[in-house]
Structures are given as C-alpha cells and as structure tokens.
Design a protein around this motif. Structure first.
Motif, PDB file in Angstrom:
ATOM      1  N   ALA A   1       3.931   8.272  -4.170  1.00 58.40           N
ATOM      2  CA  ALA A   1       3.965   9.434  -5.070  1.00 58.40           C
ATOM      3  C   ALA A   1       3.260  10.641  -4.439  1.00 58.40           C
ATOM      4  CB  ALA A   1       3.323   9.093  -6.408  1.00 58.40           C
ATOM      5  N   HIS A   2       2.215  10.393  -3.653  1.00 56.08           N
ATOM      6  CA  HIS A   2       1.533  11.497  -2.972  1.00 56.08           C
ATOM      7  C   HIS A   2       2.505  12.264  -2.087  1.00 56.08           C
ATOM      8  CE1 HIS A   2      -1.601  13.677  -0.778  1.00 56.08           C
ATOM      9  NE2 HIS A   2      -0.868  13.434   0.275  1.00 56.08           N
ATOM     10  N   PHE A   3       3.335  11.544  -1.365  1.00 56.78           N
ATOM     11  CA  PHE A   3       4.266  12.177  -0.440  1.00 56.78           C
ATOM     12  C   PHE A   3       5.481  12.738  -1.148  1.00 56.78           C
ATOM     13  CE2 PHE A   3       1.629   9.444   2.129  1.00 56.78           C
ATOM     14  CZ  PHE A   3       1.232  10.348   3.098  1.00 56.78           C
ATOM     15  N   ASP A   4       5.894  12.102  -2.241  1.00 61.20           N
ATOM     16  CA  ASP A   4       7.002  12.646  -3.016  1.00 61.20           C
ATOM     17  C   ASP A   4       6.593  13.992  -3.615  1.00 61.20           C
ATOM     18  OD1 ASP A   4       8.401  10.347  -2.432  1.00 61.20           O
ATOM     19  OD2 ASP A   4       7.936   9.370  -4.346  1.00 61.20           O
ATOM     20  N   THR A   5       5.359  14.102  -4.088  1.00 60.82           N
ATOM     21  CA  THR A   5       4.840  15.330  -4.651  1.00 60.82           C
ATOM     22  C   THR A   5       4.729  16.404  -3.576  1.00 60.82           C
ATOM     23  OG1 THR A   5       3.595  14.104  -6.292  1.00 60.82           O
ATOM     24  CG2 THR A   5       2.897  16.365  -5.905  1.00 60.82           C
TER      25      THR A   5
ATOM     26  N   TYR B   1       0.831  -1.201   0.000  1.00 59.97           N
ATOM     27  CA  TYR B   1       0.000   0.000   0.000  1.00 59.97           C
ATOM     28  C   TYR B   1       0.870   1.257   0.000  1.00 59.97           C
ATOM     29  CZ  TYR B   1      -3.085   3.680   1.584  1.00 59.97           C
ATOM     30  OH  TYR B   1      -3.760   4.870   1.688  1.00 59.97           O
ATOM     31  N   VAL B   2       1.850   1.307   0.884  1.00 62.64           N
ATOM     32  CA  VAL B   2       2.716   2.490   0.973  1.00 62.64           C
ATOM     33  C   VAL B   2       3.478   2.697  -0.330  1.00 62.64           C
ATOM     34  CG1 VAL B   2       4.756   3.439   2.139  1.00 62.64           C
ATOM     35  CG2 VAL B   2       2.841   2.536   3.481  1.00 62.64           C
ATOM     36  N   ASP B   3       3.917   1.627  -0.973  1.00 65.68           N
ATOM     37  CA  ASP B   3       4.558   1.768  -2.282  1.00 65.68           C
ATOM     38  C   ASP B   3       3.610   2.438  -3.276  1.00 65.68           C
ATOM     39  OD1 ASP B   3       6.925   0.633  -1.446  1.00 65.68           O
ATOM     40  OD2 ASP B   3       6.512  -1.338  -2.343  1.00 65.68           O
ATOM     41  N   GLY B   4       2.318   2.104  -3.185  1.00 66.94           N
ATOM     42  CA  GLY B   4       1.328   2.662  -4.098  1.00 66.94           C
ATOM     43  C   GLY B   4       0.988   4.118  -3.847  1.00 66.94           C
ATOM     44  N   ILE B   5       1.142   4.580  -2.612  1.00 67.19           N
ATOM     45  CA  ILE B   5       0.786   5.978  -2.304  1.00 67.19           C
ATOM     46  C   ILE B   5       2.011   6.877  -2.160  1.00 67.19           C
ATOM     47  CG2 ILE B   5      -1.404   5.366  -1.211  1.00 67.19           C
ATOM     48  CD1 ILE B   5       0.030   5.974   1.531  1.00 67.19           C
TER      49      ILE B   5
END
Length: 167
Positions: free
Chosen positions: A159-163, A153-157
């Motif tokens: 990008a939200h935190f990288d952005t 799940y964290v791998d999938g989200i």
C-alpha cells in the motif's frame, strides 16, 4: 523506478543478503520492475576505506540514483554493522533525500532485531530517506523461509508503494 538492495553483512553469501534480495525481488515483481541491483559490502571489502575507489564511487552513485533502497544488516552489538555505516558515511547530508527505504534486519532474538531495526531507521532518516513502515526484523529461526517471509512482508507494505505511485 529502480530498486537497489544493500547488504551490510561483512560475510559473503550471507543469509541477510539472501533475505534482502528476496525482499527486493518480491518488491520488483509486485511493482512490475526489473530485478534490483545488489550492493554487497562484503564485495567492496577494503575499498570501503578508499574514498577515491571506482567501485565505491559507483556503489554510492547507485544508492543516490535509486527510487527504492532495501537496506539490510545483521545485528551486531545491538545495531547495524560498522561496514554498512562506513558505506553510508560516504553519502552527503540528505544523500538519500526522497528515496524510499525499506529496512531489513536479522538477529538471534526478536528484541535485538527490533532494536537494530530502529537504529537503522534513524540512520536512514538522518540521510533524508522516506522510511517504509514497518521495516522487516527477522530472527534466525525464520531465515530458512526467506522467500515466504519476504513475500508476506512485501504484501504488507504494498500500500505504501501504491499510494506513492498514485501521486
């Protein structure tokens, strides 16, 4: 940046708590942060109904100071638990303004998990949280592999935190 994990399960040492802590831990590792703080409503017990209680006040303050909240609940009657709602009711309007919120819901079957996750998202959005999409809705059969589910799940989200970090 700080991560706070909130478990809305009234039972101590629940599988919902374990999954939420796995998500929080995986997220902290991914972002290079210290281990998350956990607020477990089962530890607060009757203090949830005592607005002047120090432990409750500290829990609410931790929610408001967080950069990221991982909010978890089992499905009760098609929604989040009442004790989680009692905790979140201690927050003022927009009490989670600009705080990233990750929803984690467990249930017996997927349609229940999905419905409860939508309800939890609405509640957190009402409090001003920035909702991470998608949330994590897990059925009981998947809880034995909580660490794997959390990592995927964290791998999938991520990008939200990288952005968000790039802003």
């Amino acid at each position: 940046m700080t991560i706070v994990v909130v478990s809305g399960n009234p039972r101590p040492h629940s599988r919902t708590l374990h999954l939420a802590e796995e998500v929080g831990g995986a997220l902290a590792a991914r972002l290079g942060l210290t281990a998350p703080r956990t607020i477990d409503v089962s530890d607060l017990g009757v203090k949830l109904l005592q607005p002047g209680d120090g432990a409750l006040a500290e829990a609410v303050a931790a929610l408001r100071r967080a950069s990221v909240l991982v909010v978890a609940t089992p499905t009760y009657k098609g929604s989040y638990t009442g004790v989680l709602k009692v905790l979140l009711d201690q927050l003022p309007a927009d009490g989670l303004k600009d705080i990233a919120a990750v929803t984690v819901v467990t249930a017996g079957v997927q349609p229940q998990a999905d419905a409860a996750e939508r309800n939890l998202r609405e509640l957190l959005g009402e409090l001003g949280a920035v909702l991470v999409d998608p949330g994590l809705a897990v059925v009981e059969g998947e809880l034995a592999n909580a660490g794997t589910a959390a990592a995927e799940y964290v791998d999938g989200i991520a990008a939200h935190f990288d952005t968000a970090a790039a802003r």
